[in-house]
Each structure stands twice: as structure tokens, then as C-alpha cells.
Enzyme design. Structure first.
Site, PDB file in Angstrom:
ATOM      1  N   CYS A 260      -5.751   3.701  12.939  1.00  0.00           N
ATOM      2  CA  CYS A 260      -5.090   3.232  14.159  1.00  0.00           C
ATOM      3  C   CYS A 260      -5.832   2.026  14.732  1.00  0.00           C
ATOM      4  CB  CYS A 260      -5.067   4.358  15.189  1.00  0.00           C
ATOM      5  SG  CYS A 260      -4.310   3.870  16.765  1.00  0.00           S
TER       6      CYS A 260
ATOM      7  N   SER B  99     -16.356  -3.292 -12.808  1.00  0.00           N
ATOM      8  CA  SER B  99     -16.682  -4.587 -13.440  1.00  0.00           C
ATOM      9  C   SER B  99     -17.996  -5.149 -12.914  1.00  0.00           C
ATOM     10  CB  SER B  99     -15.544  -5.587 -13.172  1.00  0.00           C
ATOM     11  OG  SER B  99     -15.386  -5.768 -11.761  1.00  0.00           O
TER      12      SER B  99
ATOM     13  N   HIS C  96     -14.607   1.798   0.038  1.00  0.00           N
ATOM     14  CA  HIS C  96     -13.521   0.839   0.285  1.00  0.00           C
ATOM     15  C   HIS C  96     -12.321   1.482   0.962  1.00  0.00           C
ATOM     16  CE1 HIS C  96     -15.205  -2.019  -3.046  1.00  0.00           C
ATOM     17  NE2 HIS C  96     -15.912  -2.035  -1.933  1.00  0.00           N
TER      18      HIS C  96
ATOM     19  N   TYR D   2       0.831  -1.219   0.000  1.00  0.00           N
ATOM     20  CA  TYR D   2       0.000   0.000   0.000  1.00  0.00           C
ATOM     21  C   TYR D   2       0.856   1.257   0.000  1.00  0.00           C
ATOM     22  CZ  TYR D   2      -4.125  -2.848   0.370  1.00  0.00           C
ATOM     23  OH  TYR D   2      -5.112  -3.760   0.081  1.00  0.00           O
TER      24      TYR D   2
ATOM     25  N   ASP E 135      -8.093   6.057  -4.207  1.00  0.00           N
ATOM     26  CA  ASP E 135      -7.285   7.239  -4.533  1.00  0.00           C
ATOM     27  C   ASP E 135      -8.089   8.496  -4.219  1.00  0.00           C
ATOM     28  OD1 ASP E 135      -8.241   6.274  -7.762  1.00  0.00           O
ATOM     29  OD2 ASP E 135      -8.856   8.205  -6.917  1.00  0.00           O
TER      30      ASP E 135
ATOM     31  N   LEU F 251     -15.517   0.598 -20.143  1.00  0.00           N
ATOM     32  CA  LEU F 251     -14.747   0.298 -21.368  1.00  0.00           C
ATOM     33  C   LEU F 251     -15.422  -0.824 -22.133  1.00  0.00           C
ATOM     34  CD1 LEU F 251     -12.155   1.171 -22.806  1.00  0.00           C
ATOM     35  CD2 LEU F 251     -10.944  -0.657 -21.604  1.00  0.00           C
TER      36      LEU F 251
ATOM     37  N   GLN G 208     -15.561   3.247  -5.222  1.00  0.00           N
ATOM     38  CA  GLN G 208     -14.873   2.057  -4.714  1.00  0.00           C
ATOM     39  C   GLN G 208     -13.368   2.316  -4.690  1.00  0.00           C
ATOM     40  OE1 GLN G 208     -16.882  -1.797  -6.396  1.00  0.00           O
ATOM     41  NE2 GLN G 208     -17.095  -0.194  -7.947  1.00  0.00           N
ATOM     42  N   ASN G 209     -12.955   3.414  -5.278  1.00  0.00           N
ATOM     43  CA  ASN G 209     -11.532   3.701  -5.413  1.00  0.00           C
ATOM     44  C   ASN G 209     -10.968   4.292  -4.129  1.00  0.00           C
ATOM     45  OD1 ASN G 209     -11.877   2.847  -8.034  1.00  0.00           O
ATOM     46  ND2 ASN G 209     -12.087   4.924  -8.862  1.00  0.00           N
TER      47      ASN G 209
HETATM   48  N1  APR Z   1     -12.484   3.661 -18.957  1.00  0.00           N
HETATM   49  C1  APR Z   1     -13.619   3.069 -18.492  1.00  0.00           C
HETATM   50  N2  APR Z   1     -13.653   1.820 -17.951  1.00  0.00           N
HETATM   51  C2  APR Z   1     -12.474   1.155 -17.886  1.00  0.00           C
HETATM   52  C3  APR Z   1     -11.254   1.698 -18.349  1.00  0.00           C
HETATM   53  C4  APR Z   1     -11.298   3.008 -18.892  1.00  0.00           C
HETATM   54  N3  APR Z   1     -10.202   3.617 -19.366  1.00  0.00           N
HETATM   55  N4  APR Z   1     -10.279   0.775 -18.151  1.00  0.00           N
HETATM   56  C5  APR Z   1     -10.870  -0.296 -17.580  1.00  0.00           C
HETATM   57  N5  APR Z   1     -12.185  -0.069 -17.435  1.00  0.00           N
HETATM   58  C6  APR Z   1     -13.196  -0.955 -16.860  1.00  0.00           C
HETATM   59  C7  APR Z   1     -12.951  -2.421 -17.086  1.00  0.00           C
HETATM   60  O1  APR Z   1     -13.579  -2.836 -18.313  1.00  0.00           O
HETATM   61  C8  APR Z   1     -13.621  -3.051 -15.862  1.00  0.00           C
HETATM   62  O2  APR Z   1     -14.985  -3.354 -16.145  1.00  0.00           O
HETATM   63  O3  APR Z   1     -13.144  -0.767 -15.468  1.00  0.00           O
HETATM   64  C9  APR Z   1     -13.557  -1.963 -14.812  1.00  0.00           C
HETATM   65  C10 APR Z   1     -12.561  -2.261 -13.709  1.00  0.00           C
HETATM   66  O4  APR Z   1     -12.997  -3.398 -13.007  1.00  0.00           O
HETATM   67  P1  APR Z   1     -12.155  -3.924 -11.757  1.00  0.00           P
HETATM   68  O5  APR Z   1     -10.726  -4.003 -12.124  1.00  0.00           O
HETATM   69  O6  APR Z   1     -12.850  -5.153 -11.242  1.00  0.00           O
HETATM   70  O7  APR Z   1     -12.281  -2.747 -10.685  1.00  0.00           O
HETATM   71  P2  APR Z   1     -13.508  -2.424  -9.745  1.00  0.00           P
HETATM   72  O8  APR Z   1     -14.809  -2.764 -10.398  1.00  0.00           O
HETATM   73  O9  APR Z   1     -13.321  -1.029  -9.258  1.00  0.00           O
HETATM   74  O10 APR Z   1     -13.260  -3.439  -8.526  1.00  0.00           O
HETATM   75  C11 APR Z   1     -14.118  -3.338  -7.411  1.00  0.00           C
HETATM   76  O11 APR Z   1     -12.719  -4.889  -6.183  1.00  0.00           O
HETATM   77  O12 APR Z   1     -10.658  -5.671  -5.506  1.00  0.00           O
HETATM   78  C12 APR Z   1     -11.729  -4.902  -5.148  1.00  0.00           C
HETATM   79  O13 APR Z   1     -11.567  -3.156  -3.610  1.00  0.00           O
HETATM   80  C13 APR Z   1     -11.300  -3.477  -4.941  1.00  0.00           C
HETATM   81  O14 APR Z   1     -12.629  -1.483  -5.258  1.00  0.00           O
HETATM   82  C14 APR Z   1     -12.189  -2.679  -5.885  1.00  0.00           C
HETATM   83  C15 APR Z   1     -13.342  -3.616  -6.160  1.00  0.00           C
END
Ligand code: APR
Length: 238
Positions: free
Chosen positions: A116, A177, A108, A52, A93, A202, A90-91
Site C-alpha cells: 500500500c 547470473s 526483491h 505483474y 515467487d 546452468l 532474489q525470486n
Molecule cells: N538450472 C540452473 N540454473 C539455470 C537454469 C536451470 N534450469 N536455467 C537458467 N539458469 C541460470 C542461467 O544460466 C543464469 O545464470 O540462472 C541464471 C539466471 O540469471 P538471471 O536471468 O539474470 O536471473 P537472476 O540472477 O535471478 O537475476 C537477478 O535481476 O532483474 C533482476 O530482480 C530481478 O531478481 C532478479 C535479478
């Protein structure tokens, strides 16, 4: 108009921060059971802190992209007209905040806070977390962990999230996703409430079939175009 916007890693992808489940995603390169669970942290705290710490440095070096800025402008436009934009991310950042969004909840957790284990405080934290760092709230030493929700832990702000869903006129998921609950279930809850739903991603997500409208492409293109349609032209609703 009250918008509920859910963002995921895809919203920050073009800022250079990796997604999780794409072919080159974080979980394709690292083991989430070792790095994103309380058990993993108990077994090897130094390994988890290092993981992290590296992501915190990457986040500080990253910049918001056009999707983040479009959401911040849309929030301001809605609020000028008595509406709202509830941004549930969910991000972990801080790119939404750095782009100007202020109605943000991090379900998240947040990389730029340290939690702490002694007093529970989640204090702003910009640098690496080390094994003997002192909690700014209670002054205990060596009790800090990343303020990140790990697998098996309860997401944050669930009451605020459900209240905001109840008030929403439109539910929009951006760059996620749709594979991790409870966030992945929000679109079904919105539909049960009779709320229109829209996906900006995407590629089609795991729950694409739940959405009334779907726009696919990079978030830096689809989000400004979608936000622009909401605030100007024949389809303007803001
Ligand atoms: N623009 C739009 N969508 C995008 C882009 C982009 N440039 N690049 C990737 N994607 C899409 C992908 O197609 C995918 O569907 O973003 C999605 C990312 O999915 P994940 O990687 O599963 O991320 P996320 O859905 O945020 O995961 C949820 O899982 O591991 C845990 O805590 C973590 O918050 C996270 C949670």
C-alpha cells in the site's frame, strides 16, 4: 553447520517461470525500464500492474521443482542437528515456501503480496491488483502496487542478510547470473569472511571465478545431488 543459500531465477526456471537474462528471458521480451522502475509505474500504472498480474497468475499455476524440495529437506536436516539454512532468494515467487522452506527472505519482494502506497503494509494478495482495490490494512482504495523491489529501489532484509552471512560456514549461489547488485556482491563478502563458496548454475555466472566449488547443470539435478552429498556419504557435513 550454518548455510547461506542465495537463489535466483534459474532455481525456478524448470518450474516454468522465466529467467531474466537468458536469450529468451523476461528482459529480452519486455523493457525493464518501463515495467520494473518507480518511474515506469508512475508513467503507466495499468501497464505495470498488468505485467505483474500475469506473472502472479503464472506463479500460482507453477509448482516447485526438485531443487526447491531438496533445499527444504536440507533445511530440515540441518535444523535437526542444530544447524541452519538461511535462504535468501532474489525470486518473487513462493515456490521455496510451497516446497517446505520456512527460513526464507525475499530480498526483491514477493509477487503474492500487495504493497500500500498509503500505509506501507505489504498484505498477502493472490489475485490481480486493480486500480480501485482496497488495502486490507488501512482500507485506502486505489493505493496498491506490487510488493516487488524495482530497479533504483533498496532491496529488503539487508540487515538480516548481512547478519546471516557473518554466521555462515558455507555460501551457495543457485541459479543466478551474478549480474545484479547487491546480491552479486554477496560471494565476495563471503570470501572476505573466510567462508567457503559454491556455485550451482546452468552455466558459469558472471562471478564464477569467486567460487571455490562449481557444479553446472539444471538445478533440478545439481541441487539434489549437491544436497545429498552434504547429508550422506563420505563428504557428509550435516
Ligand atoms: N538450472 C540452473 N540454473 C539455470 C537454469 C536451470 N534450469 N536455467 C537458467 N539458469 C541460470 C542461467 O544460466 C543464469 O545464470 O540462472 C541464471 C539466471 O540469471 P538471471 O536471468 O539474470 O536471473 P537472476 O540472477 O535471478 O537475476 C537477478 O535481476 O532483474 C533482476 O530482480 C530481478 O531478481 C532478479 C535479478
Amino acid at each position: 553447520m550454518n548455510l547461506f543459500v542465495l537463489t535466483g531465477a534459474g532455481c525456478s526456471a524448470e518450474s516454468g517461470l522465466g529467467t531474466f537474462r537468458d536469450t529468451d528471458g523476461v528482459w529480452a521480451r519486455f523493457d525493464p525500464m518501463k515495467l520494473a522502475t518507480p518511474e515506469g509505474f508512475a508513467a503507466d500504472p495499468d501497464l505495470v500492474q498488468a505485467f505483474y498480474n500475469a506473472r502472479r497468475r503464472n506463479t500460482r499455476a507453477a509448482s516447485p521443482n526438485a531443487a526447491h524440495f531438496a533445499l527444504a529437506r536440507l533445511e530440515a536436516a540441518l535444523e535437526r542437528r542444530g544447524g541452519s539454512l538461511f535462504l535468501c532468494t532474489q525470486n518473487i515467487d513462493d515456490l521455496h515456501e510451497r516446497a517446505g522452506s520456512h527460513n526464507v527472505v525475499h530480498m526483491h519482494g514477493e509477487l503474492l503480496r500487495a504493497r500500500c502506497l498509503q500505509c506501507g503494509a505489504a498484505s498477502p494478495w493472490q489475485d490481480d491488483i486493480g486500480g480501485d482495490d482496497v488495502c486490507p490494512a488501512c482500507r485506502a482504495a486505489g493505493t496498491l502496487r506490487p510488493h516487488v523491489v524495482w530497479f533504483g529501489e533498496m532491496p529488503l532484509y539487508m540487515h538480516e542478510i548481512h547478519d546471516a552471512l557473518e554466521e555462515a560456514d558455507l555460501f551457495v549461489a543457485i541459479g543466478t547470473s551474478g549480474s545484479v547488485y547487491p546480491a552479486a556482491g554477496f560471494v565476495a563478502a563471503a570470501r572476505q569472511l573466510g567462508i567457503r563458496t559454491c556455485e550451482l548454475n546452468l552455466d558459469p555466472s558472471d562471478n564464477a571465478g569467486y567460487f571455490d566449488e562449481r557444479f553446472y547443470g539444471p538445478a533440478s539435478e545439481t541441487v539434489p545431488a549437491w544436497a545429498g552429498r552434504l547429508t550422506a556419504g563420505p563428504d557428509a557435513v550435516v
